[in-house]
Design an enzyme around this catalytic site. Sequence first.
Site, short mmCIF file in Angstrom:
data_model
loop_
_atom_site.label_atom_id
_atom_site.label_comp_id
_atom_site.label_asym_id
_atom_site.label_seq_id
_atom_site.Cartn_x
_atom_site.Cartn_y
_atom_site.Cartn_z
N GLY A 134 37.47 40.64 33.15
CA GLY A 134 37.05 42.02 32.99
C GLY A 134 36.69 42.63 34.33
N GLY A 135 36.49 43.93 34.34
CA GLY A 135 36.07 44.61 35.55
C GLY A 135 37.20 45.22 36.33
N VAL A 137 38.67 46.52 40.45
CA VAL A 137 39.11 45.82 41.65
C VAL A 137 37.93 45.37 42.50
CG1 VAL A 137 39.34 47.99 42.96
CG2 VAL A 137 40.63 45.95 43.69
N THR A 138 38.06 44.20 43.12
CA THR A 138 37.07 43.74 44.08
C THR A 138 37.77 42.96 45.19
OG1 THR A 138 34.88 42.72 44.32
CG2 THR A 138 36.51 41.49 43.04
N TYR A 139 36.98 42.58 46.18
CA TYR A 139 37.49 41.84 47.34
C TYR A 139 36.81 40.49 47.42
CZ TYR A 139 37.73 40.30 52.23
OH TYR A 139 37.88 39.55 53.38
N HIS A 140 37.57 39.45 47.79
CA HIS A 140 37.02 38.14 48.11
C HIS A 140 37.46 37.77 49.51
CE1 HIS A 140 35.82 37.71 44.00
NE2 HIS A 140 37.06 37.64 43.54
N ALA A 201 29.16 40.90 42.54
CA ALA A 201 30.05 41.43 41.51
C ALA A 201 30.33 40.33 40.50
CB ALA A 201 31.35 41.93 42.13
N GLY A 214 33.86 34.49 37.09
CA GLY A 214 32.44 34.35 37.39
C GLY A 214 31.89 35.43 38.29
N CYS A 232 34.84 47.88 42.36
CA CYS A 232 34.41 47.92 40.95
C CYS A 232 34.57 49.30 40.34
CB CYS A 232 32.98 47.44 40.82
SG CYS A 232 32.71 45.77 41.47
#
Length: 313
Positions: A134-135, A137-140, A201, A214, A232
């Site tokens: 879920g959620g 876009v994000t960055y790692h 996040a 996670g 996000c």
Amino acid sequence: MLATTQNTTINMILLASTVSGSIPGNQLINSSKQRPSSRSCVVNSAVAMTNEVKRSCEFYDMHKELIPYAEAWSWQKDIVKKRKELIEREKDCSDTLIILQHHPVYTLGTRSSEAYLNFSMKNAPINVYRTERGGEVTYHGPGQLVIYPIINLRYHKMDLHWYLRALEEVVIRVLSSTFFIKASRIEGLTGVWVGDQKLAAIGIKVSQWIAYHGLALNVATDLTAFGQIVPCGIQDRQVGSIKGLLQEHVSPNQRGAENKYDIDDNQLIDITHKSLVQEFCKIFQVHLRHKPIPAGIAWERPEVLHSITEKGD
């Protein structure tokens, strides 16, 4: 009112011998005062299980390693598949916890909008993956600790809202107990915040009550990559890191010409990692069993990537 930290608090983090700083808005908690519990009633239900036998949890500790996102993602799905097979045979007797760092990557949730990307998918600056979590876009990337709990919620609480709040609680307690940083939740949003900065996040997938994916906590992350996206999908707030918060509130005269109050990234990662593991075990009442990195998982140290990046290869 300004809240100040005592020198012994920051000594754990900084290479210097003594530091004293202040943060407006009570974002740092005075270490001479009682630490707030930051417990929500929904999380207390899990902590109340202290009289019960702790559930076993296989622990893959790779917090000093960079793991390609695609490999970690595939690995999670493989574990989930095997866990479902064990459930069918009534032999599911443990959870799994994976902690690692990733090579730079953007990930999108199953319903994420590409409108939150400030680039074309055909010309992405780094790898982009659309996943089943879920959620938005994000960055790692290096300097960010990513935690992948693979948990059978039948043995904890079959409530997705409880699970999300419990993951948030892990981070809130880490920031409070280890760094004296007062973090909070924001109504209607998922994640952990310090003021208007989002430090953690969270995005999960649950299948047959087995949760995976996670949370990601910015520890010493280079935040510039977040500028290529709307993290996000939240337009009016910022992304922050533990290192950034600590550096902001060391006064210029304390830093000095030699910059001796710089925070060592590896030390900060190690301290945060230790606290995350401790708080996770408390919240979810699990007993960790350390496991070796599986054969075939490609990894390298973050400093290796940093060296390559500096060379421009």
